[in-house]
Enzyme design. Structure first.
Site, PDB file in Angstrom:
ATOM      1  N   ASP A   7       0.873  -1.169   0.000  1.00 11.82           N
ATOM      2  CA  ASP A   7       0.000   0.000   0.000  1.00 11.82           C
ATOM      3  C   ASP A   7       0.915   1.225   0.000  1.00 11.82           C
ATOM      4  OD1 ASP A   7      -2.227   1.699   0.211  1.00 11.82           O
ATOM      5  OD2 ASP A   7      -2.167   1.646   2.399  1.00 11.82           O
ATOM      6  N   GLU A  66      -1.292  -1.117  -4.848  1.00  9.15           N
ATOM      7  CA  GLU A  66      -2.518  -0.362  -5.097  1.00  9.15           C
ATOM      8  C   GLU A  66      -2.216   0.724  -6.119  1.00  9.15           C
ATOM      9  OE1 GLU A  66      -5.877   1.024  -2.148  1.00  9.15           O
ATOM     10  OE2 GLU A  66      -4.189   2.424  -2.079  1.00  9.15           O
ATOM     11  N   ASP A 139      -2.955   1.077   7.059  1.00  6.27           N
ATOM     12  CA  ASP A 139      -2.056   0.902   5.901  1.00  6.27           C
ATOM     13  C   ASP A 139      -1.628  -0.566   5.785  1.00  6.27           C
ATOM     14  OD1 ASP A 139      -1.824   3.726   5.175  1.00  6.27           O
ATOM     15  OD2 ASP A 139      -0.673   3.937   7.021  1.00  6.27           O
TER      16      ASP A 139
END
Length: 158
Positions: A7, A66, A139
């Site tokens: 992430d 992501e 996160d």
């Protein structure tokens, strides 16, 4: 098969290493890479060193990150884009390729709803992996969700 989920972030970067065996997914390691609020070059160096350590410690078979999302602050978007570019290049140099998933794809895959909030994603991540305690910060949960999404997209792969 070991899957690394990332992430990306300019201050905090969540990561997770999952093991996928036939129909079972297990969490091997998850954590947060904290970037000191220095200049971009220093943060990119920190990120590259952390990625190197993860690849040295784990025999990674797949990587997923992501993709960019829209934000209201142009400066934030620009900085994240620069950071993501550095992250992408580092992964390509060390590993060779990676998969990307949008936040909507990840949420839909993990919760069944593309508009799920972070608490719903965290709940489902814990449920899918059989984890009883909270995973913090979010996160890290997001990185796990990214790796789970990639594992689900590799259904035929052992």
């Amino acid at each position: 098969m070991k899957i690394l989920g990332i992430d990306p972030g300019t201050r905090n970067m969540g990561y997770a290493v999952l093991e996928k065996n036939v129909n079972k997914i297990s969490l091997i390691e998850a954590g947060l890479i904290k970037m000191k609020p220095e200049n971009l070059q220093f943060q990119l160096t920190q990120m590259c060193e952390a990625i190197d350590q993860i690849f040295e410690f784990h025999k990674i078979d797949e990587v997923a990150i992501e993709s960019m999302f829209y934000a209201y602050n142009p400066q934030s978007v620009l900085k994240l884009a620069q950071f993501r570019g550095g992250l992408s290049l580092k992964i390509l140099q060390v590993f060779g390729n990676f998969a990307e998933y949008t936040p909507l794809q990840i949420k839909k895959n993990v919760t069944g709803k593309a508009k799920a909030d972070k608490t719903q994603v965290a709940f489902m991540v814990k449920k899918m992996l059989g984890i009883s305690k909270d995973i913090k910060p979010l996160d890290v949960t997001d990185a796990i969700a990214i790796a789970i999404t990639h594992a689900h997209n590799l259904r035929g792969v052992k």
